[in-house]
Design a protein around this motif. Structure first.
Motif, PDB file in Angstrom:
ATOM      1  N   GLU A  64       0.844  -1.182   0.000  1.00  0.00           N
ATOM      2  CA  GLU A  64       0.000   0.000   0.000  1.00  0.00           C
ATOM      3  C   GLU A  64       0.884   1.239   0.000  1.00  0.00           C
ATOM      4  OE1 GLU A  64      -3.944   1.589   2.362  1.00  0.00           O
ATOM      5  OE2 GLU A  64      -2.961  -0.262   2.965  1.00  0.00           O
ATOM      6  N   LYS A  66       0.612   5.295   0.256  1.00  0.00           N
ATOM      7  CA  LYS A  66      -0.192   6.490   0.525  1.00  0.00           C
ATOM      8  C   LYS A  66       0.746   7.684   0.564  1.00  0.00           C
ATOM      9  CE  LYS A  66      -3.943   4.475   3.179  1.00  0.00           C
ATOM     10  NZ  LYS A  66      -4.680   4.493   4.452  1.00  0.00           N
ATOM     11  N   HIS A  71      -3.372   7.518  -3.440  1.00  0.00           N
ATOM     12  CA  HIS A  71      -3.333   6.226  -2.779  1.00  0.00           C
ATOM     13  C   HIS A  71      -3.329   5.134  -3.838  1.00  0.00           C
ATOM     14  CE1 HIS A  71      -5.644   3.014  -0.361  1.00  0.00           C
ATOM     15  NE2 HIS A  71      -4.384   2.982   0.005  1.00  0.00           N
TER      16      HIS A  71
END
Length: 135
Positions: A64, A66, A71
């Protein structure tokens, strides 16, 4: 108005044919190149700086990312990586699919994310390379 003569058209056709032959040969050579899948890694760059290097061998993993720009979620499979989520408007990076060969890339321009597959090992055999110099 511009008028093309027979020689001009012949030259254009010749150049186009040479270009297509060169691209076809390059494509065939790239497909036949051998490498060890265990030595492949995905280099993830965010905004021009190294974010993480992920070896493609091993079990499945989600990465992930961000940032202030957006995102994104990358999913690493055994021998490949894919962008599975991007909050950018057109989501072109998600349409790039699973990349698993050296020099293949995934690019998310609005979020400034660049993923490239590299070959870490030196086991790639090329018959045209110089093996040694003898004096």
């Amino acid at each position: 108005m511009l008028k093309l003569k027979r020689g001009d058209i012949g030259l254009i056709v010749l150049l186009l044919a040479a270009g297509f032959i060169w691209l076809g040969a390059r494509h065939v050579l790239e497909q036949n190149r051998t490498y060890n899948p265990n030595e492949l890694s995905a280099v993830i760059t965010v905004d021009g700086e190294l974010y993480r290097t992920v070896p493609l061998s091993g079990e499945e993993e989600e990465i992930e990312i961000k940032t202030a720009l957006g995102h994104n979620i990358l999913r690493k499979y055994n021998d490949g990586i894919q962008m599975v989520y991007a909050d950018c408007p057109k989501k072109i990076s998600m349409a790039m699919g699973v990349v698993s060969r050296p020099n293949e890339t995934i690019v998310c321009v609005p979020n400034r994310i660049f993923v490239e597959i590299i070959n870490d090992g030196t086991t790639e055999l090329d018959e045209e390379e110089v093996d040694a110099y003898v004096r």
